[in-house]
Design an enzyme around this catalytic site. Sequence first.
Site, PDB file in Angstrom:
ATOM      1  N   SER A 120     -48.424 -64.141  27.259  1.00 40.99           N
ATOM      2  CA  SER A 120     -47.080 -64.422  26.758  1.00 40.99           C
ATOM      3  C   SER A 120     -47.133 -65.362  25.566  1.00 40.99           C
ATOM      4  O   SER A 120     -46.121 -65.590  24.927  1.00 40.99           O
ATOM      5  CB  SER A 120     -46.218 -65.015  27.867  1.00 40.99           C
ATOM      6  OG  SER A 120     -46.891 -66.087  28.482  1.00 40.99           O
ATOM      7  N   HIS A 140     -47.132 -57.008  25.470  1.00 40.28           N
ATOM      8  CA  HIS A 140     -46.422 -58.032  26.252  1.00 40.28           C
ATOM      9  C   HIS A 140     -45.172 -57.429  26.901  1.00 40.28           C
ATOM     10  O   HIS A 140     -44.175 -57.166  26.219  1.00 40.28           O
ATOM     11  CB  HIS A 140     -46.057 -59.200  25.319  1.00 40.28           C
ATOM     12  CG  HIS A 140     -45.390 -60.334  26.016  1.00 40.28           C
ATOM     13  ND1 HIS A 140     -44.459 -61.141  25.420  1.00 40.28           N
ATOM     14  CD2 HIS A 140     -45.518 -60.800  27.294  1.00 40.28           C
ATOM     15  CE1 HIS A 140     -44.048 -62.050  26.284  1.00 40.28           C
ATOM     16  NE2 HIS A 140     -44.664 -61.865  27.423  1.00 40.28           N
ATOM     17  N   GLU A 152     -43.362 -56.055  23.621  1.00 40.05           N
ATOM     18  CA  GLU A 152     -43.787 -56.585  22.318  1.00 40.05           C
ATOM     19  C   GLU A 152     -45.215 -56.115  22.098  1.00 40.05           C
ATOM     20  O   GLU A 152     -46.081 -56.329  22.955  1.00 40.05           O
ATOM     21  CB  GLU A 152     -43.817 -58.114  22.359  1.00 40.05           C
ATOM     22  CG  GLU A 152     -42.523 -58.788  22.031  1.00 40.05           C
ATOM     23  CD  GLU A 152     -42.693 -60.308  21.951  1.00 40.05           C
ATOM     24  OE1 GLU A 152     -42.324 -60.876  20.928  1.00 40.05           O
ATOM     25  OE2 GLU A 152     -43.162 -60.905  22.941  1.00 40.05           O
ATOM     26  N   ASN A 190     -40.957 -65.362  23.095  1.00 35.39           N
ATOM     27  CA  ASN A 190     -41.045 -66.736  23.596  1.00 35.39           C
ATOM     28  C   ASN A 190     -40.810 -67.792  22.536  1.00 35.39           C
ATOM     29  O   ASN A 190     -40.486 -68.935  22.854  1.00 35.39           O
ATOM     30  CB  ASN A 190     -42.375 -66.938  24.309  1.00 35.39           C
ATOM     31  CG  ASN A 190     -42.312 -66.293  25.675  1.00 35.39           C
ATOM     32  OD1 ASN A 190     -41.291 -66.389  26.354  1.00 35.39           O
ATOM     33  ND2 ASN A 190     -43.371 -65.613  26.081  1.00 35.39           N
TER      34      ASN A 190
HETATM   35  N1  CAA Z   1     -38.629 -53.628  40.489  1.00 37.59           N
HETATM   36  C1  CAA Z   1     -37.804 -52.595  40.468  1.00 37.59           C
HETATM   37  N2  CAA Z   1     -36.472 -52.720  40.317  1.00 37.59           N
HETATM   38  C2  CAA Z   1     -35.978 -53.956  40.216  1.00 37.59           C
HETATM   39  C3  CAA Z   1     -36.790 -55.100  40.219  1.00 37.59           C
HETATM   40  C4  CAA Z   1     -38.188 -54.899  40.359  1.00 37.59           C
HETATM   41  N3  CAA Z   1     -39.054 -55.914  40.358  1.00 37.59           N
HETATM   42  N4  CAA Z   1     -36.000 -56.197  40.072  1.00 37.59           N
HETATM   43  C5  CAA Z   1     -34.741 -55.762  39.966  1.00 37.59           C
HETATM   44  N5  CAA Z   1     -34.720 -54.403  40.054  1.00 37.59           N
HETATM   45  C6  CAA Z   1     -33.562 -53.540  39.910  1.00 37.59           C
HETATM   46  C7  CAA Z   1     -32.594 -53.604  41.022  1.00 37.59           C
HETATM   47  O1  CAA Z   1     -32.920 -52.724  42.065  1.00 37.59           O
HETATM   48  C8  CAA Z   1     -31.278 -53.226  40.347  1.00 37.59           C
HETATM   49  O2  CAA Z   1     -31.176 -51.817  40.147  1.00 37.59           O
HETATM   50  P1  CAA Z   1     -29.770 -51.091  39.698  1.00 37.59           P
HETATM   51  O3  CAA Z   1     -29.421 -51.596  38.330  1.00 37.59           O
HETATM   52  O4  CAA Z   1     -30.115 -49.639  39.712  1.00 37.59           O
HETATM   53  O5  CAA Z   1     -28.770 -51.516  40.707  1.00 37.59           O
HETATM   54  C9  CAA Z   1     -31.424 -53.844  38.975  1.00 37.59           C
HETATM   55  O6  CAA Z   1     -32.829 -54.017  38.761  1.00 37.59           O
HETATM   56  C10 CAA Z   1     -30.730 -55.130  38.885  1.00 37.59           C
HETATM   57  O7  CAA Z   1     -31.202 -55.997  39.915  1.00 37.59           O
HETATM   58  P2  CAA Z   1     -30.302 -56.802  40.947  1.00 37.59           P
HETATM   59  O8  CAA Z   1     -29.079 -56.023  41.278  1.00 37.59           O
HETATM   60  O9  CAA Z   1     -31.185 -57.289  42.041  1.00 37.59           O
HETATM   61  O10 CAA Z   1     -29.905 -58.132  40.204  1.00 37.59           O
HETATM   62  P3  CAA Z   1     -29.330 -58.377  38.777  1.00 37.59           P
HETATM   63  O11 CAA Z   1     -28.268 -57.412  38.399  1.00 37.59           O
HETATM   64  O12 CAA Z   1     -29.035 -59.823  38.766  1.00 37.59           O
HETATM   65  O13 CAA Z   1     -30.553 -58.117  37.792  1.00 37.59           O
HETATM   66  C11 CAA Z   1     -32.405 -58.883  36.594  1.00 37.59           C
HETATM   67  C12 CAA Z   1     -31.761 -58.758  37.949  1.00 37.59           C
HETATM   68  C13 CAA Z   1     -32.777 -57.507  36.047  1.00 37.59           C
HETATM   69  C14 CAA Z   1     -33.681 -59.703  36.785  1.00 37.59           C
HETATM   70  C15 CAA Z   1     -31.381 -59.578  35.616  1.00 37.59           C
HETATM   71  O14 CAA Z   1     -30.906 -60.756  36.189  1.00 37.59           O
HETATM   72  C16 CAA Z   1     -31.960 -59.899  34.278  1.00 37.59           C
HETATM   73  O15 CAA Z   1     -32.048 -59.048  33.398  1.00 37.59           O
HETATM   74  N6  CAA Z   1     -32.378 -61.180  34.093  1.00 37.59           N
HETATM   75  C17 CAA Z   1     -33.023 -61.629  32.881  1.00 37.59           C
HETATM   76  C18 CAA Z   1     -34.465 -61.218  32.921  1.00 37.59           C
HETATM   77  C19 CAA Z   1     -35.220 -61.711  31.733  1.00 37.59           C
HETATM   78  O16 CAA Z   1     -34.722 -62.379  30.843  1.00 37.59           O
HETATM   79  N7  CAA Z   1     -36.519 -61.385  31.715  1.00 37.59           N
HETATM   80  C20 CAA Z   1     -37.400 -61.823  30.677  1.00 37.59           C
HETATM   81  C21 CAA Z   1     -38.100 -63.045  31.186  1.00 37.59           C
HETATM   82  S1  CAA Z   1     -39.143 -63.673  29.956  1.00 37.59           S
HETATM   83  C22 CAA Z   1     -40.513 -62.778  30.086  1.00 37.59           C
HETATM   84  O17 CAA Z   1     -40.721 -61.966  30.945  1.00 37.59           O
HETATM   85  C23 CAA Z   1     -41.492 -63.038  29.008  1.00 37.59           C
HETATM   86  C24 CAA Z   1     -42.378 -64.173  29.193  1.00 37.59           C
HETATM   87  O18 CAA Z   1     -43.413 -64.113  28.569  1.00 37.59           O
HETATM   88  C25 CAA Z   1     -42.088 -65.385  29.957  1.00 37.59           C
END
Ligand code: CAA
Length: 282
Positions: A120, A140, A152, A190
């Site tokens: 990352s 990424h 990315e 990031n």
């Molecule tokens: N595997 C499969 N499906 C998953 C899953 C997983 N690990 N996690 C969530 N889902 C699915 C759920 O089943 C759900 O499906 P539907 O849309 O078909 O209903 C959907 O994703 C949404 O999940 P939830 O209903 O449980 O909860 P939510 O609506 O709050 O969404 C989330 C969860 C997708 C995590 C959302 O909150 C989100 O987009 N959050 C921001 C995530 C983000 O910013 N990620 C980047 C982080 S930074 C990074 O990764 C880079 C780094 O280098 C640090």
Amino acid sequence: MEFLKIAVIGGGTMGNGIAHVFSLKEFETYLVEINSELLDKAIKNIGENMNRQVKKEVISAEQKESALKRIKPTVGLENIPADVDLVIEAIYENRDAKLKIFSELEKRIKPDAIFATNTSSISITELSVVCRADRFIGMHFMNPVPVMKLVEIIRGYSTSDSTFNAIKDLALNLDKVPVEVYDYPGFISNRILMPMINEAVFALMEGVAKAEDIDQVMKLGMNHPMGPLTLADFIGLDVCLAIMEVLYQGFNDPKYRPCPLLKKMVAAKKLGRKTGEGFYKY
Ligand code: CAA
């Protein structure tokens, strides 16, 4: 270039998510861990995450079963077949540990395979120098990998156009959206995300508002799916701090100094969801 066999090194959150998406797209996927307990845990997580997709009818139960069969649990780098077409490293963020893996793989994996890292924030160019630098690239993914569309694709100093194009096409094949990025600290994701999270922690430390209210402002005011402090807990505060340090050292610019409260919470092992407590309790 045709990719058939893929090895994913590391079965943690990112590694198991990456193996999840490759296996569903019918790649023979070697998932590599250091012992069978960690492998069992990773495969269990993949099964549970696929169950969520079955329940939501994103995939069928048959697709899940055949994808799980395509995952080859593998203990140790020495058991990866030498003829894999692509290796994606997704271990914890430690430069020396990653360098060790790539120098070992360089000795045994066929020379025309591509090496990718899901780092990352660690420099792609620095990691590439111990192996095939022209066939080395950053790939990424975002967490949760099965849900998030972005990949990315980071070009190191020596990454060839053919390597870049092959990985870009592969990301499209996984139904992801690739974005081309050059190798500078924090890449794009990031470099922009972490200073926002860090600023939210400063706001909390300075008593500008409560954690819930800081998150509410960004959720309702900016339509972010999660507020920055909830997202920090989701990513892991140790990961956020490590990335801020990379930005701070990489640019030598005080605007990237990590917030003292973030440092204190990492020292106290309040790392977010994975330890049961961060800015919130789980
Ligand atoms: N595997 C499969 N499906 C998953 C899953 C997983 N690990 N996690 C969530 N889902 C699915 C759920 O089943 C759900 O499906 P539907 O849309 O078909 O209903 C959907 O994703 C949404 O999940 P939830 O209903 O449980 O909860 P939510 O609506 O709050 O969404 C989330 C969860 C997708 C995590 C959302 O909150 C989100 O987009 N959050 C921001 C995530 C983000 O910013 N990620 C980047 C982080 S930074 C990074 O990764 C880079 C780094 O280098 C640090």
